[in-house]
Design an enzyme around this catalytic site. Structure first.
Site, PDB file in Angstrom:
ATOM      1  N   GLU A  48      13.368 -40.011  51.257  1.00  0.00           N
ATOM      2  CA  GLU A  48      14.418 -40.831  50.648  1.00  0.00           C
ATOM      3  C   GLU A  48      14.781 -40.223  49.299  1.00  0.00           C
ATOM      4  O   GLU A  48      13.921 -39.650  48.609  1.00  0.00           O
ATOM      5  CB  GLU A  48      13.901 -42.270  50.464  1.00  0.00           C
ATOM      6  CG  GLU A  48      14.906 -43.168  49.737  1.00  0.00           C
ATOM      7  CD  GLU A  48      14.595 -44.664  49.811  1.00  0.00           C
ATOM      8  OE1 GLU A  48      13.511 -45.029  50.292  1.00  0.00           O
ATOM      9  OE2 GLU A  48      15.459 -45.453  49.383  1.00  0.00           O
ATOM     10  N   ASN A  99      16.283 -47.990  50.867  1.00  0.00           N
ATOM     11  CA  ASN A  99      17.212 -48.802  50.077  1.00  0.00           C
ATOM     12  C   ASN A  99      18.318 -47.931  49.487  1.00  0.00           C
ATOM     13  O   ASN A  99      19.448 -48.397  49.288  1.00  0.00           O
ATOM     14  CB  ASN A  99      16.452 -49.497  48.947  1.00  0.00           C
ATOM     15  CG  ASN A  99      15.439 -50.510  49.469  1.00  0.00           C
ATOM     16  OD1 ASN A  99      15.481 -50.910  50.633  1.00  0.00           O
ATOM     17  ND2 ASN A  99      14.530 -50.928  48.618  1.00  0.00           N
ATOM     18  N   ASN A 132      19.769 -50.019  56.668  1.00  0.00           N
ATOM     19  CA  ASN A 132      18.362 -50.157  56.265  1.00  0.00           C
ATOM     20  C   ASN A 132      18.104 -51.550  55.699  1.00  0.00           C
ATOM     21  O   ASN A 132      18.822 -51.986  54.775  1.00  0.00           O
ATOM     22  CB  ASN A 132      18.024 -49.126  55.182  1.00  0.00           C
ATOM     23  CG  ASN A 132      16.590 -49.289  54.664  1.00  0.00           C
ATOM     24  OD1 ASN A 132      15.643 -48.997  55.385  1.00  0.00           O
ATOM     25  ND2 ASN A 132      16.433 -49.786  53.448  1.00  0.00           N
ATOM     26  N   GLU A 133      17.138 -52.231  56.258  1.00  0.00           N
ATOM     27  CA  GLU A 133      16.619 -53.504  55.697  1.00  0.00           C
ATOM     28  C   GLU A 133      17.731 -54.421  55.191  1.00  0.00           C
ATOM     29  O   GLU A 133      17.627 -54.969  54.088  1.00  0.00           O
ATOM     30  CB  GLU A 133      15.612 -53.217  54.574  1.00  0.00           C
ATOM     31  CG  GLU A 133      14.350 -52.551  55.063  1.00  0.00           C
ATOM     32  CD  GLU A 133      13.228 -52.471  54.021  1.00  0.00           C
ATOM     33  OE1 GLU A 133      13.460 -52.770  52.839  1.00  0.00           O
ATOM     34  OE2 GLU A 133      12.109 -52.084  54.432  1.00  0.00           O
ATOM     35  N   TYR A 191       4.083 -52.515  55.113  1.00  0.00           N
ATOM     36  CA  TYR A 191       3.240 -51.862  54.107  1.00  0.00           C
ATOM     37  C   TYR A 191       2.018 -52.747  53.864  1.00  0.00           C
ATOM     38  O   TYR A 191       2.145 -53.965  53.805  1.00  0.00           O
ATOM     39  CB  TYR A 191       4.014 -51.682  52.791  1.00  0.00           C
ATOM     40  CG  TYR A 191       5.165 -50.704  52.907  1.00  0.00           C
ATOM     41  CD1 TYR A 191       4.938 -49.334  52.882  1.00  0.00           C
ATOM     42  CD2 TYR A 191       6.475 -51.155  53.045  1.00  0.00           C
ATOM     43  CE1 TYR A 191       5.981 -48.430  52.978  1.00  0.00           C
ATOM     44  CE2 TYR A 191       7.539 -50.257  53.151  1.00  0.00           C
ATOM     45  CZ  TYR A 191       7.281 -48.895  53.112  1.00  0.00           C
ATOM     46  OH  TYR A 191       8.318 -48.002  53.205  1.00  0.00           O
ATOM     47  N   GLU A 202       9.173 -47.375  58.916  1.00  0.00           N
ATOM     48  CA  GLU A 202       8.521 -47.358  57.596  1.00  0.00           C
ATOM     49  C   GLU A 202       7.172 -48.029  57.758  1.00  0.00           C
ATOM     50  O   GLU A 202       7.100 -49.211  58.132  1.00  0.00           O
ATOM     51  CB  GLU A 202       9.340 -48.091  56.533  1.00  0.00           C
ATOM     52  CG  GLU A 202      10.559 -47.342  56.078  1.00  0.00           C
ATOM     53  CD  GLU A 202      11.247 -47.992  54.876  1.00  0.00           C
ATOM     54  OE1 GLU A 202      10.569 -48.583  54.022  1.00  0.00           O
ATOM     55  OE2 GLU A 202      12.483 -47.909  54.831  1.00  0.00           O
ATOM     56  N   GLN A 224       6.309 -42.425  52.330  1.00  0.00           N
ATOM     57  CA  GLN A 224       7.297 -41.379  52.502  1.00  0.00           C
ATOM     58  C   GLN A 224       6.549 -40.053  52.570  1.00  0.00           C
ATOM     59  O   GLN A 224       5.329 -40.067  52.672  1.00  0.00           O
ATOM     60  CB  GLN A 224       8.306 -41.425  51.367  1.00  0.00           C
ATOM     61  CG  GLN A 224       9.043 -42.770  51.307  1.00  0.00           C
ATOM     62  CD  GLN A 224      10.192 -42.819  50.298  1.00  0.00           C
ATOM     63  OE1 GLN A 224      10.533 -41.837  49.656  1.00  0.00           O
ATOM     64  NE2 GLN A 224      10.783 -44.008  50.136  1.00  0.00           N
TER      65      GLN A 224
HETATM   66  O1  AHR Z   1       9.816 -46.731  51.140  1.00  0.00           O
HETATM   67  C1  AHR Z   1      10.181 -47.431  49.994  1.00  0.00           C
HETATM   68  C2  AHR Z   1      11.189 -48.529  50.269  1.00  0.00           C
HETATM   69  O2  AHR Z   1      10.583 -49.538  51.028  1.00  0.00           O
HETATM   70  C3  AHR Z   1      12.404 -48.163  51.082  1.00  0.00           C
HETATM   71  O3  AHR Z   1      13.429 -47.634  50.323  1.00  0.00           O
HETATM   72  C4  AHR Z   1      12.830 -49.477  51.647  1.00  0.00           C
HETATM   73  O4  AHR Z   1      13.523 -49.345  52.868  1.00  0.00           O
HETATM   74  C5  AHR Z   1      11.547 -50.259  51.761  1.00  0.00           C
HETATM   75  O5  AHR Z   1      11.659 -51.524  51.255  1.00  0.00           O
END
Ligand code: AHR
Length: 504
Positions: free
Chosen positions: A27, A72, A172-173, A244, A292, A350
């Site tokens: 990203e 994002n 994305n999201e 996450y 992700e 990432q």
């Molecule tokens: O990976 C970091 C961020 O986490 C990304 O930009 C977003 O898509 C997610 O919230």
């Protein structure tokens, strides 16, 4: 010593190992691109300004697919800012991460990097501040061979051949209020259906990913997927998942069991997608793109000070990973593999510096974080078919994720080579586990041919620029064989891979 048992059978196939499970994510965020993959002044930079040390580590990691350019970031991105003569490219405010985007790297440079790294690009389009036309435009620029304005512009910019990008993420999201252009499910579903229809009109064979929820704790989780798929079921191939994990308040027991949550998350999205399919009387099965996932100490980031000034490539969420984090990453890969029948793409988020397996210093070294090791070994060893793998053994109670098996495992078997690989974690914080592996179904002669273990007396040990190999894999572990049972000892809080081979 605790004891556990697993029986492996080459006939108990879940699905083929999808190579796209070993994807990652680049990203335009923090130092992932600038001083991560790209640093023209660096002594190890190549003619394009790419760091060759990072390229080498990317290949060593075994990455197959790279999602790009966000995240994002993509929800405010104008892709055409990143093409053409560099000196004419605009500098923009980047609102997702509050930094300055110089646009020195755009799709043409990234495609060059991807070719050098030997990875497939998974391209995300901006459905935050933009829509159908811009998605069509970037697709035309990337994939149209020649003879149209944007295809010829790409050729004029130096890329004669189209990039042939197969996998496209539709935004994305967008369920997240933090996202530029945040939408409710019905709004996103409509825009995604329109975009998917248009992209398919341009190139019918594309593989399209609709955004699922940005996490399973989102208030709209489930209803979002349902609404989006009701309108896009026949138009998309994948729904995305993002997750996450981190250790909260010193609760290591829960943290080590967070793959249970990933299992539950996947099962819930599969059930939701299949219920939409049933309502629509469709035989099609939607795939999951877990595009992700990682360990991320998000609570520390949220508690941090607000940004005060606009910078190019500031240091953002450069989490330093320890031994326990690496064991969890290995376990999350086990969870992804065991769902290979439905999860056929995944991206660890990432690749460099930003919550990443690879770290760099500007002008300085690049090194492997602890989490690099289980990813690289799994990507190298998991070949052929994923086998259903049920472990009999002890369990323990966790605060967050209910009852957790002490040993979690998955196996792969490659019928072409005969290689059988067992991936296992021991989540016990004090005791080793003696794991007996039943190999009768493989016939005579399956013999251990390598073990790789990540464990350490100091669970907080990390790799740093000064001590880049403090935590590595131990290959000295022994496997004893008695008849058709092999026995391996898993140290407390550890990740292990064991390969078995038949003598040729
Ligand atoms: O990976 C970091 C961020 O986490 C990304 O930009 C977003 O898509 C997610 O919230």
């Amino acid at each position: 010593m605790l004891k556990a048992h697993v029986t492996l059978d080459p006939a108990a196939v879940v699905a083929p190992v999808s190579r796209r499970l070993f994807g990652t994510f680049v990203e335009h965020m923090g130092r992932c691109v600038y001083t991560g993959i790209y640093e023209p002044g660096h002594p190890l930079a190549d003619e394009d300004g790419f760091r060759t040390d990072v390229l080498a580590l990317t290949r060593e990691l075994g990455v197959t697919t790279v999602r790009y350019p966000g995240g994002n970031f993509v929800s405010g991105y104008r892709w055409e800012d990143g093409i053409g003569p560099r000196e004419q490219r605009p500098r923009r405010r980047e609102l997702a991460w509050h930094s300055i985007e110089t646009n020195e790297i755009g799709i043409d440079e990234f495609a060059r990097w991807a070719a050098k790294a030997d990875v497939e690009i998974m391209y995300a389009v901006n459905l935050g501040t933009r829509g159908v036309q811009e998605a069509l435009d970037v697709h035309e620029y990337c994939n149209q061979p020649a003879g149209t304005t944007l295809a010829d512009l790409r050729r004029a910019n130096g890329a004669e051949r189209p990039y042939g990008i197969a996998m496209w993420c539709l935004g994305n999201e967008l369920d997240g209020p933090w996202q530029l252009g945040h939408k409710n499910a019905a709004e996103y579903a409509r825009l995604t259906a329109e975009t998917a229809r248009a992209l398919r009109a341009a190139e019918p064979g594309l593989q399209l990913v609709a955004c699922g929820s940005s996490g399973s704790t989102m208030p709209t989780f489930g209803s979002w997927e349902s609404t989006v798929l009701e309108e896009t079921y026949d138009l998309v191939d994948y729904i995305s998942c993002h997750a996450y994990y981190e250790e909260y308040d010193g609760d290591l027991g829960s943290f080590l069991a967070c793959a249970n949550d990933m299992d539950h998350f996947i099962d819930s999205v599969v059930a939701t997608a299949d219920s939409v399919g049933a309502r629509l009387r469709s035989r099609k099965k939607i795939q999951l793109s877990f595009d992700e996932w990682n360990v991320w100490y998000l609570s520390r980031f949220q508690g941090g000070p607000p940004p005060t000034e606009w910078q190019v490539a500031p240091r953002v969420i450069e989490d330093e990973y320890n031994v326990a984090d690496a064991v969890v990453v290995g376990n999350l890969l086990i969870a992804l593999l065991r769902h290979s029948d439905r999860v056929t793409a995944a991206c660890q988020a990432q690749l460099v510096n930003v919550i990443a397996p690879i770290r760099t210093e500007p002008g300085g070294p690049a090194w492997r974080q602890t989490i690099f090791h289980p990813f690289a070994r799994t990507a190298a060893l998991a070949r052929g078919d994923v086998l259903r793998t049920a472990v009999d053994g002890p369990s323990y109670e966790t605060e967050r994720y209910g009852t957790a098996a002490t040993v979690d495992a998955v196996a792969t078997h490659d019928p072409a080579t005969g290689d059988l690989v067992l991936f296992a974690v021991n989540r016990d914080r004090a005791e080793p586990v003696e794991l007996a592996v039943g190999l009768r179904a493989f016939g005579a002669g399956a013999r251990p041919a390598g073990t790789w273990t990540l464990a350490d007396d100091d669970l907080l040990a990390t790799n740093t620029a000064d001590s880049p190999d403090r935590v590595t894999l131990d290959t000295s572990g022994t496997v004893t064989v008695d008849g058709d049972t092999a026995t391996v000892v898993l140290p407390p809080v550890s990740w292990t891979a064991v390969r078995f081979r038949k003598p040729s």
